[in-house]
Design an enzyme around this catalytic site. Structure first.
Site, PDB file in Angstrom:
ATOM      1  N   ASN A  48     -19.941 -26.260 -15.238  1.00  0.00           N
ATOM      2  CA  ASN A  48     -18.898 -25.749 -14.291  1.00  0.00           C
ATOM      3  C   ASN A  48     -17.314 -26.172 -14.523  1.00  0.00           C
ATOM      4  OD1 ASN A  48     -21.503 -23.765 -13.478  1.00  0.00           O
ATOM      5  ND2 ASN A  48     -21.689 -25.583 -11.544  1.00  0.00           N
ATOM      6  N   HIS A 134     -24.264 -17.519  -1.689  1.00  0.00           N
ATOM      7  CA  HIS A 134     -25.376 -18.855  -2.272  1.00  0.00           C
ATOM      8  C   HIS A 134     -26.254 -19.785  -1.387  1.00  0.00           C
ATOM      9  CE1 HIS A 134     -24.129 -23.671  -3.307  1.00  0.00           C
ATOM     10  NE2 HIS A 134     -24.304 -22.662  -5.342  1.00  0.00           N
ATOM     11  N   GLU A 178     -19.103 -13.690  -1.964  1.00  0.00           N
ATOM     12  CA  GLU A 178     -18.467 -14.564  -2.523  1.00  0.00           C
ATOM     13  C   GLU A 178     -17.726 -13.580  -4.088  1.00  0.00           C
ATOM     14  OE1 GLU A 178     -21.573 -16.926  -5.113  1.00  0.00           O
ATOM     15  OE2 GLU A 178     -22.556 -17.353  -3.801  1.00  0.00           O
ATOM     16  N   SER A 182     -22.320 -17.194  -8.380  1.00  0.00           N
ATOM     17  CA  SER A 182     -22.550 -18.292  -9.219  1.00  0.00           C
ATOM     18  C   SER A 182     -23.716 -17.760 -10.332  1.00  0.00           C
ATOM     19  CB  SER A 182     -23.398 -19.229  -8.682  1.00  0.00           C
ATOM     20  OG  SER A 182     -24.250 -18.956  -7.805  1.00  0.00           O
ATOM     21  N   ASP A 207     -16.230 -16.779  -0.588  1.00  0.00           N
ATOM     22  CA  ASP A 207     -16.224 -18.296  -1.319  1.00  0.00           C
ATOM     23  C   ASP A 207     -15.764 -18.367  -2.877  1.00  0.00           C
ATOM     24  OD1 ASP A 207     -17.841 -20.006  -2.932  1.00  0.00           O
ATOM     25  OD2 ASP A 207     -20.111 -20.266  -1.374  1.00  0.00           O
ATOM     26  N   HIS A 210     -15.910 -19.857  -8.020  1.00  0.00           N
ATOM     27  CA  HIS A 210     -16.637 -19.985  -8.952  1.00  0.00           C
ATOM     28  C   HIS A 210     -15.568 -19.119  -9.861  1.00  0.00           C
ATOM     29  CE1 HIS A 210     -20.277 -21.685 -10.003  1.00  0.00           C
ATOM     30  NE2 HIS A 210     -20.844 -21.611  -9.034  1.00  0.00           N
ATOM     31  N   LYS A 239     -15.684 -27.769  -9.490  1.00  0.00           N
ATOM     32  CA  LYS A 239     -15.954 -26.712 -10.036  1.00  0.00           C
ATOM     33  C   LYS A 239     -15.273 -27.624 -11.156  1.00  0.00           C
ATOM     34  CE  LYS A 239     -20.060 -24.913  -8.507  1.00  0.00           C
ATOM     35  NZ  LYS A 239     -20.629 -24.116  -7.579  1.00  0.00           N
TER      36      LYS A 239
HETATM   37  C1  LIG Z   1     -21.387 -25.034  -5.658  1.00  0.00           C
HETATM   38  C2  LIG Z   1     -21.063 -24.137  -4.874  1.00  0.00           C
HETATM   39  C3  LIG Z   1     -20.622 -24.784  -4.101  1.00  0.00           C
HETATM   40  C4  LIG Z   1     -21.250 -26.084  -2.892  1.00  0.00           C
HETATM   41  O1  LIG Z   1     -19.952 -26.262  -3.589  1.00  0.00           O
HETATM   42  P1  LIG Z   1     -20.415 -28.364  -3.776  1.00  0.00           P
HETATM   43  O2  LIG Z   1     -19.006 -28.567  -3.493  1.00  0.00           O
HETATM   44  O3  LIG Z   1     -21.139 -27.909  -5.362  1.00  0.00           O
HETATM   45  O4  LIG Z   1     -21.679 -28.325  -2.288  1.00  0.00           O
HETATM   46  C5  LIG Z   1     -21.021 -23.905  -2.627  1.00  0.00           C
HETATM   47  N1  LIG Z   1     -21.052 -21.649  -3.370  1.00  0.00           N
HETATM   48  C6  LIG Z   1     -21.155 -21.937  -4.384  1.00  0.00           C
HETATM   49  C7  LIG Z   1     -21.004 -20.420  -4.953  1.00  0.00           C
HETATM   50  C8  LIG Z   1     -21.082 -22.880  -5.671  1.00  0.00           C
HETATM   51  O5  LIG Z   1     -21.888 -22.118  -6.769  1.00  0.00           O
END
Ligand SMILES: *Cc1c(COP(=O)(O)O)cnc(C)c1O
Length: 388
Positions: A48, A134, A178, A182, A207, A210, A239
């Site tokens: 990522n 997520h 989101e 993801s 969220d 990504h 990411k």
């Molecule tokens: C990776 C991810 C998270 C969690 O983030 P981390 O910092 O890896 O704990 C939360 N939401 C989504 C959509 C993700 O892909």
């Protein structure tokens, strides 16, 4: 002890039989889209790290300087004596970048989701989640004690039905989704979604894990222009930003509430100052000219791969993103393909239940700005061997 071990054996057997076995592989090095696992080098299509910043010298340098100044560990939680310069600098930079009044850094995105939802909601409230939200938000919602409702993926009519039901319950209502999903790389119609939640007086938690770094002005995600209408934005620094940690941003009041109530913030050691300093350097790069250049490269690469994969007969998402899911279907078939591609020197993870729904197993290919065209040729040649 014997009973305990039998229990483990039974559980593990069931996981194996369902084709859902997972195990750790020791990775010995990751650099410039190559990964070495157990002595063999592969082309890595699984990271990522969309802009290729995780190995950037500016992040390494920032981490080194922070270690020299503060040591490796932060020594305590933020509210005790762990609230160090790099955390504050990072939070100010995040708020400025994302057009928010305030931001708060957590040790991970997972912890950020947990802190936010459990601080804002409780029994008698309702949280309405997109079907593909997520795990961090699903678990946080459960932990909050609020009633959980799910709406069909990106389906606003279905969301409206849930909002109508929720409005009758009398509590607070929060919608969680989101901006870029993801495992599918797609997005909701954000403007319409915001109008809808406003009509019902619901709050929105978005969220942007990504989207950050890849989408929007200065890589600021998809919601900056709508910032004043999104109550809670969360993201990760692990990411495209190239470091680690997570954050929530929004109003000053929101951040003050989290500092006072979020248990995953209060009762957890502050992130290492080195990691937060690296994230600060990452944010600076992402927002600046270097980031613009990397995003241009990223989108060229994304287009190139989409064209190639489509020509082989795979269906691709309507909207381009750095995540390209190749939907295979069965769990066993996806695993077999992953194994064969590994033999051919390509590392592409098979994503299975419970990360995605049953029988929606897929190969999840990710694109990085630092990817070369030759790597895509190798990928497309390997994929050409499969009937779709
Ligand atoms: C990776 C991810 C998270 C969690 O983030 P981390 O910092 O890896 O704990 C939360 N939401 C989504 C959509 C993700 O892909």
């Amino acid at each position: 002890m014997a009973g305990f071990e039998w229990h483990l054996t039974d559980e593990l057997e069931a996981i194996r039989e369902a084709g859902l076995w997972r195990e750790l592989r020791r990775v010995d090095s990751v650099e410039a889209n190559r990964i070495t696992i157990e002595g063999r080098e592969y082309l890595n299509f699984s990271s990522n790290d969309y802009l290729g910043l995780a190995g950037h010298p500016a992040l390494g340098q920032a981490a080194k300087e922070a270690v020299e100044k503060f040591g490796v560990g932060s020594g305590a939680s933020r509210l005790v004596c762990g609230s160090l310069g790099p955390h504050h600098e990072l939070e100010a930079a995040l708020a400025d970048w994302l057009g928010a009044e305030s931001a708060l850094v957590f040790s991970s995105g997972f912890a950020a989701a947990q802190g936010a939802l459990t601080s804002l909601l409780g029994q008698g409230d309702v949280v309405i989640l997109d079907k593909k939200a997520h795990a961090s938000m699903i678990d946080a919602a459960k932990l909050s004690g609020a009633t959980l409702r799910v709406f069909r993926h990106n389906d606003l009519e279905n969301l409206e039905q849930r909002l109508q039901w929720a409005a009758e319950q009398g509590g607070r209502v929060l919608v969680a989704t989101e901006s870029i999903f993801s495992m599918d790389g797609d997005s909701p119609d954000l403007t319409a979604l915001i109008e809808l939640k406003e009509r019902y007086g619901a709050w929105l938690m978005l969220d942007e894990a990504h989207a950050l770094g890849c989408h929007g002005e200065g890589g600021s995600g998809l919601a900056k222009r709508l910032a004043k209408r999104v109550e809670i934005r969360m993201g990760t620094l692990g990411k495209a930003v190239g470091a680690a940690g997570g954050f929530i941003c929004g109003s000053r009041g929101l951040v003050e509430l989290l500092v006072n109530k979020a248990r995953s913030f209060i009762f957890s050691t502050a992130p290492s100052p080195a990691v937060s300093a690296a994230a600060f350097a990452g944010v600076k790069l992402v927002r600046g000219e270097k980031g613009e250049l990397l995003r241009e490269q990223l989108w060229q690469r994304v287009e190139e791969l989409r064209r190639g994969v489509e020509a082989l007969g795979w269906s691709i998402p309507a909207e381009p993103s750095a995540i390209l899911p190749l939907i295979v279907g069965g769990e066993a078939k996806a695993l077999a393909m992953m194994g064969q591609l590994r033999e051919a020197g390509l590392f592409i993870p098979a994503i299975r239940y419970p990360t995605v729904a049953r029988n929606e197993a897929r190969l999840r290919v990710t694109v990085s700005a630092s990817r070369s065209s030759d790597d895509f040729q190798a990928l497309l040649e390997a994929l050409a061997r499969y009937e779709i």
